[in-house]
Every structure is written in C-alpha cells, then in structure tokens.
Design an enzyme around this catalytic site. Structure first.
Site, PDB file in Angstrom:
ATOM      1  N   CYS A   1      33.893  92.872 -44.297  1.00  0.00           N
ATOM      2  CA  CYS A   1      34.331  91.777 -43.437  1.00  0.00           C
ATOM      3  C   CYS A   1      34.079  92.171 -41.982  1.00  0.00           C
ATOM      4  CB  CYS A   1      35.810  91.490 -43.656  1.00  0.00           C
ATOM      5  SG  CYS A   1      36.494  90.259 -42.523  1.00  0.00           S
TER       6      CYS A   1
ATOM      7  N   CYS B   1      23.451  66.317   5.875  1.00  0.00           N
ATOM      8  CA  CYS B   1      22.255  66.315   6.709  1.00  0.00           C
ATOM      9  C   CYS B   1      21.063  66.902   5.970  1.00  0.00           C
ATOM     10  CB  CYS B   1      22.530  67.110   7.982  1.00  0.00           C
ATOM     11  SG  CYS B   1      21.147  67.135   9.140  1.00  0.00           S
TER      12      CYS B   1
ATOM     13  N   CYS C   1      39.441  94.929 -39.885  1.00  0.00           N
ATOM     14  CA  CYS C   1      39.598  94.572 -41.300  1.00  0.00           C
ATOM     15  C   CYS C   1      38.830  95.553 -42.173  1.00  0.00           C
ATOM     16  CB  CYS C   1      39.103  93.149 -41.554  1.00  0.00           C
ATOM     17  SG  CYS C   1      39.287  92.629 -43.279  1.00  0.00           S
TER      18      CYS C   1
ATOM     19  N   CYS D   1      34.274 131.738 -41.665  1.00  0.00           N
ATOM     20  CA  CYS D   1      35.737 131.737 -41.656  1.00  0.00           C
ATOM     21  C   CYS D   1      36.266 130.307 -41.677  1.00  0.00           C
ATOM     22  CB  CYS D   1      36.266 132.483 -40.429  1.00  0.00           C
ATOM     23  SG  CYS D   1      35.960 131.656 -38.859  1.00  0.00           S
TER      24      CYS D   1
ATOM     25  N   HIS E   1       9.938  67.467  12.843  1.00  0.00           N
ATOM     26  CA  HIS E   1      10.678  66.244  12.573  1.00  0.00           C
ATOM     27  C   HIS E   1      11.344  65.722  13.839  1.00  0.00           C
ATOM     28  CE1 HIS E   1      10.006  67.509   8.493  1.00  0.00           C
ATOM     29  NE2 HIS E   1      10.531  66.389   8.027  1.00  0.00           N
TER      30      HIS E   1
ATOM     31  N   CYS F   1      13.240  60.604   6.014  1.00  0.00           N
ATOM     32  CA  CYS F   1      11.987  61.332   6.230  1.00  0.00           C
ATOM     33  C   CYS F   1      10.829  60.437   5.801  1.00  0.00           C
ATOM     34  CB  CYS F   1      11.983  62.640   5.447  1.00  0.00           C
ATOM     35  SG  CYS F   1      10.479  63.623   5.692  1.00  0.00           S
TER      36      CYS F   1
ATOM     37  N   HIS G   1      29.861  78.562 -40.537  1.00  0.00           N
ATOM     38  CA  HIS G   1      29.298  77.555 -39.642  1.00  0.00           C
ATOM     39  C   HIS G   1      28.768  76.315 -40.352  1.00  0.00           C
ATOM     40  CE1 HIS G   1      25.448  79.124 -41.003  1.00  0.00           C
ATOM     41  NE2 HIS G   1      25.815  80.343 -40.619  1.00  0.00           N
TER      42      HIS G   1
END
Length: 552
Positions: A222, A305, A227, A155, A329, A339, A260
């Site tokens: 493109c 420190c 586009c 249909c 230390h 140190c 580029h």
C-alpha cells in the site's frame, strides 16, 4: 439539475438497460455498486478507520502477519525439499526473488554452483584457541568470536557494528556478505537475531517482509505513508484496478496513483504532470504580459496608462500597445491613452499573430483554472467527509444510539451514507480531470457536463440530508417518531446516489460511446432540459437513456 427529491426518486424508478443512469445495472456488475461496507479499527489507537470491501472482489488485503505466514510457508517448503535450515532457505529465496520453483530447479541442477553463488558455504572448522579479529585486530578466545559459513572469525562487537551499519544503509542488508575481503559467504537471519538491537531487527525484518511483496507480480505494498499492508490482486478481464486498503487508502493497482475511476491511467499521468509543472505559469505569463522590446523580460501591465517603463537596469520606456519607444509617441500618435500606430498595424494584420497567441494562452489558462479548482475542491470536501465520518463513529454514534434507544448496529445506514459521499467525492473529483481533456466543441462535452451537473446535484442533496437533517435527532431529549422517516429518506438517497454514480463511472469509462450516434437525431439542447416542465422531464429521460443504450 435534480431540483427535488421526487426527481431523484422518479429517476430511480425509470426503466433502463445496463448503464442507464437510473438503474442498478445487471447482477454481474463488478463496479462501485457492488460494495459492502465493513467497519473496523486501524492498527493505530488514535483513530477509527473505515474500510470497504466489494462483494465480488478481485483482490485481498494482506496484513503483516498474512505476509509473514506466506513467507514462512515458502521457507518451510524449500527447507523440507532441500533438507537445509530455514536460514539457508531464506537466503536462497532472497537470491532467487522468492521463487520456490526457481530455487528447486537451480539447486537440483547444480547444488555446488548455487551454494557458491548465494554464499552458503561449507568452510573449515576453526582449529585454534585464539584469533585476531580482522576488523579491530584485537585477539580473542575462540568462544568470543563469531563466524558465518566461511569460518572467518570476528568479535561480536565488530559484527554488531558491521551489520547495524548495513541495516541503516537500506534494503541491501538482506544480501549482506562476510566482511572479510572478497568473501562471498552470506549473513543470514540468525546473525541478525543474535547480535542486533531491537530497533535494527525491526528495520531488517521490515525490509525482509517488503522484499517478498516487491518481487511478487500479484502483490503490491500500500503506497499510503506508514501503512505496512499489501494487496494481493487477481488480474482478470475487468479494467477496474481500484483497490482499497484497510488503512482507508484507495489506489490504482495499475499505476499506484490514488484511485481515479473513471479516468484512465494515461490521463491521470498527464493531469498530475500538468499540475506539477511550470506549464501553467508560462501560460499565465504569456496571457498577461508582454516582453520588453529591449531586454525581452516579461512585463505585466498593472496601471491604466500605456506608458511602460521596464525595471532596472533596462529602464526602457515604451508603448504597451505597439511596443515602440515612448519617445516616438505624442499627440501625433494618438496621445497617451491610444496609439494610432497600433491601430494601423492591427488593420494591416501585423499584430494578429501575437494577439492570437496571447488570447489562446489566456483561454487555456482559464480552462485549466476552472477544472483544477473544482478538482481540488472536491478533494478538500472528500477529506472533510472522511473527518466527519470518523467524528461520527468516535463521538456521535453512541450518543445518537442512547437518545433514539436503538443499537449502534441499527445506525449502520449513517456510516454507509458517509462512505458513499466519500466515494462520490472521489469520482466527482476525477470527472473534472476527465472533462478537461474532452474537446470543447464536441457533442460529448455538453452531455458530459449535464451528467456531471446531475451528479453534483444528487450528491449535494445526500450531503445536506446527512449533515442537516440528522441534527434534530442528535440533540433531542428522547426517541423521535420521525427518526424512522429520516432512516428511510437517507437510505433511499444513498441508494439512488450510489446507483447514479456507478452508472456515471461506467458511461465515462465507455467514452460516452453512443452520444455521437444520438447527436445526429437529437439537438444538444435536449441534453439539459428544464426541470420545471413536463417536456423537460421527458428530455431528461431521453438524455439518460442515451448513456444507457451504449451497451444495449
């Protein structure tokens, strides 16, 4: 650097060969100097877009109607030769990737096999008065059912839903078959035209249009969002793959990234990958942090420190210098701000490798940051220049024309200057990606940076002229005698900048090939002479000729 207009004009007048940075090159150049600018409006109503075309182009921009015309021609050729309908010809071309010759060869070799493969069947004519739809299982009179070449009736409502769902699923709708199980009969464009909504038709024919472009080796859509244009490219011996669409988007035909030049596609790929990965984050961590001696989590020192405490749940306390436990230390180790263990270990060479790696990472990060910031900054400047160009065309051009009592066509030089700025910003942007991969200790690096500095100076001079010098004429009360002087100045600056940049592109694409041979006889300091002395001008000439002699 170019410190005055006279410097640029003197440079433009110098004798040169090929891509001497002060000439227009030879007549057969196909590079960015061979550009004619055409002004037009985009398909959208809310913006005027500028598109430029080369005078010696190797590509053609195709609008939707152009592509449809090509499609229609191919469909018509197949339909006439094979004596079939346009719908059947379309199905054949879709199956054989729009190759007219392939369709003809396969059809005449074995028509029956092609019909079965594609789904162009010759099914039996329905002989009953009432049919049951195979999808909804409702009974319908013959005239209320629809079938394709196979004769399986469904249909109209079920047909519409079936086709619409397929169209919404994507381009696969172009190869849609009869919904009857295992039936190979193809569904043609006539069914879409008769049953689908306007929205579904538009989507289907968008897929239909793109299918023609995507299988054509000489065409590409493109890549700009929204586009619908395509580019037909005639590949030749030239290595210039930059193309410009009517939507104003420029891209590389070879890799589909934005245009580029002068950087090659491989370098662009590496640069984009570097910008998108976590490599520089790791470099920053390596350069500015040390691992906790216990849990190895990176820790950044943000106070003076040397006593460091790792975050919970570790909470290990250690010395920033030697990375040993802080409990070891005290005054015997040099106190809290020094140190002795670290100093002693450093003298023994135990910490040299770690410090060397940290210093290398820091230098690498600083180098990348330097080039990336300037790469991105030129992109921002380019986008702003495009906006300024559109604003000038849509708002300022008519006003300036009225004030100066001149036609808008006589103001074309202003748009050309903006277009040159946009193009130069693109080139300058990619010179920073180029410079990142030039070895730091190479003679070419010094010469490249000199040329890049000259390009920036010249472009800034042009940009300043069109942004600042034009204001007095935009807001004047009537025609100004100085306007013709402004026209000459801007036209000259545009021409000089264009020439310099087109020769810069050629030199970089050639890899500054002749620099090494000149380096043996010239000191690197000569590449960047002082512009305040006569000898400095001579040094500039020699440096520019160095690039120009590569193709002598």
């Amino acid at each position: 650097m170019m410190d005055s207009d006279d410097d640029m004009l003197d440079a433009h007048d110098m004798d040169s060969v090929d891509y001497d940075f002060d000439s227009g090159g030879t007549d057969d150049d196909n590079d960015i100097d061979e550009t004619d600018y055409v002004f037009g409006e985009a398909d959208t109503d809310d913006a005027a877009i500028i598109a430029y075309h080369r005078s010696q182009i190797n590509y053609v921009v195709l609008k939707e109607e152009d592509i449809r015309r090509h499609q229609k021609d191919d469909v018509g050729r197949v339909s006439v030769v094979l004596s079939i309908t346009d719908v059947q010809a379309s199905l054949l071309l879709l199956h054989y990737h729009w190759s007219v010759s392939k369709v003809n060869d396969e059809w005449f070799a074995d028509e029956d096999r092609v019909r079965r493969t594609v789904g162009i069947l010759e099914g039996p004519a329905p002989d009953g008065r009432e049919f049951t739809c195979g999808i909804c299982f409702e009974s319908y009179p013959l005239e209320e059912t629809i079938s394709v070449s196979c004769g399986h009736p469904f249909c109209a409502t079920c047909w519409t839903g079936y086709i619409s769902t397929s169209i919404n699923d994507g381009p696969g709708c172009l190869m849609l078959k009869c919904p009857y199980p295992c039936c190979p009969a193809a569904i043609g464009r006539d069914m879409i035209d008769n049953l689908c909504s306007k929205e579904d038709k538009e989507r289907y024919y968008r897929y239909f249009l793109r299918s023609y472009v995507e299988v054509n080796r000489e065409m590409k859509c493109c890549p700009a969002p929204g586009c619908e244009h395509a580019i037909s490219f005639a590949a030749g011996t030239e290595s210039n793959y930059d193309v410009s669409c009517l939507c104003s988007h420029s891209f590389c035909w070879n890799c589909s990234e934005e245009a580029h030049r002068p950087v090659d596609c491989d370098t662009v790929g590496k640069w984009i990958l570097k910008n998108s990965t976590e490599s520089e984050n790791m470099n920053w961590i390596l350069a500015n942090s040390k691992p906790c001696p216990k849990c190895k989590r990176p820790i950044e020192k943000n106070h003076g420190c040397m006593h460091m405490t790792c975050t919970p749940p570790c909470k290990f306390e250690f010395c920033w210098l030697c990375l040993n436990a802080w409990t070891e230390h005290g005054e015997s180790s040099g106190g809290y701000y020094a140190c002795n263990r670290y100093e002693a270990a450093k003298k023994q060479g135990l910490y040299d490798e770690a410090e060397r790696r940290r210093e290398m990472a820091k230098n690498s990060l600083e180098k990348y940051t330097h080039y990336y910031k300037r790469w991105a900054s030129n992109q921002v400047s380019r986008q702003k220049a495009m906006g300024d160009l559109q604003k000038m065309q849509s708002e300022k051009l008519r006003k300036l024309s009225d004030i100066q009592c001149t036609s808008e066509s006589q103001l074309k030089f202003i748009a050309e200057a903006w277009l040159q700025i946009i193009e130069c910003r693109r080139v300058l942007k990619w010179t920073y990606a180029y410079g990142y991969y030039v070895p730091d200790d190479h003679t070419k690096k010094q010469f490249f940076e000199y040329l890049q500095g000259e390009a920036e100076s010249g472009l800034e001079r042009l940009h300043e002229c069109i942004e600042n010098d034009i204001e007095v004429f935009e807001f004047g009360e009537g025609p100004s005698e100085e306007f013709n002087h402004f026209r000459t100045k801007l036209t000259d600056l545009t021409s000089i900048t264009k020439t310099f940049f087109q020769n810069l592109v050629k030199a970089l694409e050639n890899g500054l090939a002749d620099v090494d041979s000149h380096a043996a006889s010239s000191k690197p300091a000569n590449c960047k002479p002082s512009s305040n002395t006569k000898d400095g001008g001579k040094g500039k000439k020699e440096a520019l000729t160095m690039a120009g002699s590569a193709e002598t």
